[in-house]
Scaffold this motif. Structure first.
Motif, PDB file in Angstrom:
ATOM      1  N   GLY A 109       0.875  -1.190  -0.140  1.00 19.69           N
ATOM      2  CA  GLY A 109       0.003   0.181   0.247  1.00 19.69           C
ATOM      3  C   GLY A 109       0.901   1.197   0.022  1.00 19.69           C
ATOM      4  O   GLY A 109       0.431   2.259   0.445  1.00 19.69           O
ATOM      5  N   VAL A 110       2.015   1.373  -0.650  1.00 25.08           N
ATOM      6  CA  VAL A 110       2.863   2.395  -0.662  1.00 25.08           C
ATOM      7  C   VAL A 110       3.053   2.762  -2.178  1.00 25.08           C
ATOM      8  O   VAL A 110       3.028   1.988  -3.134  1.00 25.08           O
ATOM      9  CB  VAL A 110       4.209   2.093   0.290  1.00 25.08           C
ATOM     10  CG1 VAL A 110       3.884   1.931   1.473  1.00 25.08           C
ATOM     11  CG2 VAL A 110       4.885   0.971  -0.452  1.00 25.08           C
ATOM     12  N   LYS A 111       3.619   3.862  -2.267  1.00 27.65           N
ATOM     13  CA  LYS A 111       4.111   4.598  -3.507  1.00 27.65           C
ATOM     14  C   LYS A 111       5.485   4.877  -3.396  1.00 27.65           C
ATOM     15  O   LYS A 111       6.322   5.053  -2.481  1.00 27.65           O
ATOM     16  CB  LYS A 111       3.355   5.810  -3.979  1.00 27.65           C
ATOM     17  CG  LYS A 111       1.872   5.682  -3.851  1.00 27.65           C
ATOM     18  CD  LYS A 111       1.255   4.610  -4.717  1.00 27.65           C
ATOM     19  CE  LYS A 111      -0.102   4.603  -4.475  1.00 27.65           C
ATOM     20  NZ  LYS A 111      -0.950   3.617  -5.236  1.00 27.65           N
ATOM     21  N   GLY A 112       6.221   4.764  -4.694  1.00 27.66           N
ATOM     22  CA  GLY A 112       7.623   5.380  -4.919  1.00 27.66           C
ATOM     23  C   GLY A 112       7.546   6.229  -5.959  1.00 27.66           C
ATOM     24  O   GLY A 112       6.526   7.164  -6.383  1.00 27.66           O
ATOM     25  N   ALA A 128       5.522   2.176 -18.413  1.00 30.09           N
ATOM     26  CA  ALA A 128       5.755   3.478 -18.115  1.00 30.09           C
ATOM     27  C   ALA A 128       4.302   4.068 -17.645  1.00 30.09           C
ATOM     28  O   ALA A 128       4.177   4.601 -16.594  1.00 30.09           O
ATOM     29  CB  ALA A 128       6.259   4.168 -19.121  1.00 30.09           C
ATOM     30  N   ARG A 129       3.351   3.721 -18.494  1.00 26.27           N
ATOM     31  CA  ARG A 129       1.958   4.335 -18.083  1.00 26.27           C
ATOM     32  C   ARG A 129       1.441   3.672 -16.727  1.00 26.27           C
ATOM     33  O   ARG A 129       0.828   4.310 -15.995  1.00 26.27           O
ATOM     34  CB  ARG A 129       1.027   4.034 -19.269  1.00 26.27           C
ATOM     35  CG  ARG A 129       1.363   4.957 -20.475  1.00 26.27           C
ATOM     36  CD  ARG A 129       0.096   4.919 -21.381  1.00 26.27           C
ATOM     37  NE  ARG A 129       0.270   3.793 -22.134  1.00 26.27           N
ATOM     38  CZ  ARG A 129       0.537   3.607 -23.099  1.00 26.27           C
ATOM     39  NH1 ARG A 129       1.330   4.495 -23.760  1.00 26.27           N
ATOM     40  NH2 ARG A 129       0.810   2.528 -23.815  1.00 26.27           N
ATOM     41  N   LYS A 130       1.904   2.222 -16.641  1.00 29.62           N
ATOM     42  CA  LYS A 130       1.350   1.463 -15.479  1.00 29.62           C
ATOM     43  C   LYS A 130       1.829   2.060 -14.207  1.00 29.62           C
ATOM     44  O   LYS A 130       1.047   2.295 -13.250  1.00 29.62           O
ATOM     45  CB  LYS A 130       1.760  -0.019 -15.737  1.00 29.62           C
ATOM     46  CG  LYS A 130       1.632  -0.867 -14.325  1.00 29.62           C
ATOM     47  CD  LYS A 130       0.072  -1.057 -13.936  1.00 29.62           C
ATOM     48  CE  LYS A 130       0.151  -1.936 -12.863  1.00 29.62           C
ATOM     49  NZ  LYS A 130      -1.194  -1.899 -12.340  1.00 29.62           N
ATOM     50  N   VAL A 131       3.343   2.501 -14.184  1.00 27.71           N
ATOM     51  CA  VAL A 131       3.722   3.274 -13.032  1.00 27.71           C
ATOM     52  C   VAL A 131       3.023   4.341 -12.790  1.00 27.71           C
ATOM     53  O   VAL A 131       2.857   4.746 -11.608  1.00 27.71           O
ATOM     54  CB  VAL A 131       5.335   3.352 -13.487  1.00 27.71           C
ATOM     55  CG1 VAL A 131       6.047   4.282 -12.276  1.00 27.71           C
ATOM     56  CG2 VAL A 131       6.230   2.256 -13.814  1.00 27.71           C
ATOM     57  N   ASN A 136       2.447   6.456  -8.561  1.00 28.13           N
ATOM     58  CA  ASN A 136       3.735   6.822  -8.237  1.00 28.13           C
ATOM     59  C   ASN A 136       4.179   8.180  -8.810  1.00 28.13           C
ATOM     60  O   ASN A 136       3.577   8.646  -9.808  1.00 28.13           O
ATOM     61  CB  ASN A 136       4.555   5.926  -8.678  1.00 28.13           C
ATOM     62  CG  ASN A 136       4.369   4.452  -8.250  1.00 28.13           C
ATOM     63  OD1 ASN A 136       4.590   4.075  -6.957  1.00 28.13           O
ATOM     64  ND2 ASN A 136       3.827   3.411  -8.814  1.00 28.13           N
ATOM     65  N   ALA A 137       5.124   8.859  -7.844  1.00 29.25           N
ATOM     66  CA  ALA A 137       5.682  10.104  -8.634  1.00 29.25           C
ATOM     67  C   ALA A 137       6.596   9.770  -9.696  1.00 29.25           C
ATOM     68  O   ALA A 137       7.188   8.841  -9.889  1.00 29.25           O
ATOM     69  CB  ALA A 137       6.515  10.707  -7.371  1.00 29.25           C
ATOM     70  N   ILE A 138       6.423  10.858 -10.865  1.00 27.80           N
ATOM     71  CA  ILE A 138       7.218  10.475 -12.003  1.00 27.80           C
ATOM     72  C   ILE A 138       8.063  11.318 -12.215  1.00 27.80           C
ATOM     73  O   ILE A 138       7.982  12.566 -12.056  1.00 27.80           O
ATOM     74  CB  ILE A 138       6.190  10.176 -13.181  1.00 27.80           C
ATOM     75  CG1 ILE A 138       5.154   9.167 -13.205  1.00 27.80           C
ATOM     76  CG2 ILE A 138       7.030  10.086 -14.573  1.00 27.80           C
ATOM     77  CD1 ILE A 138       5.573   7.851 -12.922  1.00 27.80           C
ATOM     78  N   GLY A 139       9.485  10.891 -12.620  1.00 27.21           N
ATOM     79  CA  GLY A 139      10.533  11.728 -12.784  1.00 27.21           C
ATOM     80  C   GLY A 139      11.397  11.226 -13.994  1.00 27.21           C
ATOM     81  O   GLY A 139      11.329  10.125 -14.421  1.00 27.21           O
TER      82      GLY A 139
END
Length: 278
Positions: A109-112, A128-131, A136-139
């Motif tokens: 239950g966490v995000k990266g 990439a779209r799944k992430v 999740n935060a995207i960088g």
């Protein structure tokens, strides 16, 4: 098309083969892109906001690893309290590994925060779209994982812009975080990237999962560093099988020791209001 993707991956691997600069265990040679070697213990003076904490129930087990959501406009806004960590993953996405990392994050239950190499996101846009869809935060991590300190300023910024555009196109979301390959930055580049509304992500705990060691060794090293600092931004790489393998154990131990995983959200800085003089 498959041959092109394989060829592009091999070219990317060859171009980045010199990423590791420390001779310890041999680097992994089974991946499409190399990883970075980052200095440990970089300190940030930072601030952030709070949000509600929640638990996650998966397969009948209640997890309490999810912490607050922190809304940030710059690295200065990231102020972690004791026993708070941010999970960050560089160099992906790559099938068979990034998706395993996502499944583990979902289980707990966490995000990266995923710092994607533009060329990898272009090769694997569905993943990439799944992430991004998972919250999740995207960088971005440049387009080809170039060492920006070896380039002119204009060439370096072109690589940054190209990487940001590629990750944006692949994920379908704004890209508001950035990490320098090799952590090879400069104040001029950091300022220019900040103007593009991207938060430069630093590193507090380097898992060194890019060395060809066992998942257990990566877990032990990472935990030792986290426990010494008591908090921090953890650097990992979702392109490695060992990282996907060790992540459930790492998160279980952090949870058992009362740690919380902070979720990052970006908020564009508000321009100051200028009052006209009478």
């Amino acid at each position: 098309m498959h041959r092109f993707a394989l060829y592009a991956g091999l070219l990317l691997s060859a171009a980045l083969a010199g990423c590791q600069t420390t001779k310890q265990p041999a680097p992994d040679t089974t991946i499409k892109t190399s990883s970075i070697l980052a200095p440990e213990g970089s300190k940030n003076t930072i601030r952030g906001d709070t949000a509600e904490r929640s638990g996650s129930v998966v397969s009948g087990k209640q997890h309490h690893l999810a912490g607050r959501t922190m809304t940030v406009s710059s690295i200065r806004d990231i102020q972690l309290q004791d026993k708070e960590v941010i999970l960050s993953f560089d160099d992906g996405p790559i099938p068979g590994r990034t998706d395993r990392v996502l499944a583990t994050l979902d289980e707990f239950g966490v995000k990266g925060a995923f710092m994607m190499v533009g060329e990898m996101a272009t090769l694997h846009p569905d993943l990439a779209r799944k992430v991004a869809a998972d919250g999740n935060a995207i960088g971005s991590h440049t387009y080809k994982h170039d060492n920006l300190s070896a380039l002119t300023f204009d060439m370096a910024m072109a690589e940054v812009v190209r990487g940001q555009a590629a990750v944006t196109k692949a994920t379908g979301v704004d890209v508001n975080f950035f990490r320098f390959p090799y952590l090879a930055d400069s104040s001029k580049l950091r300022s220019a990237i900040g103007i593009r509304d991207m938060v430069v992500m630093d590193v507090d705990v380097d898992s060194k999962d890019y060395f060809n060691t066992t998942p257990a060794a990566v877990t032990e090293r990472t935990l030792d560093l986290v426990y010494k600092r008591g908090r921090g931004i953890i650097l990992m790489h979702d392109i490695h099988k060992r990282t996907a393998t060790m992540l459930p154990t790492l998160l279980s131990k952090l949870e058992a020791d009362g740690y919380k995983v902070v979720t990052l959200k970006f908020q564009k800085p508000v321009a100051p209001t200028v009052m006209a003089s009478l």
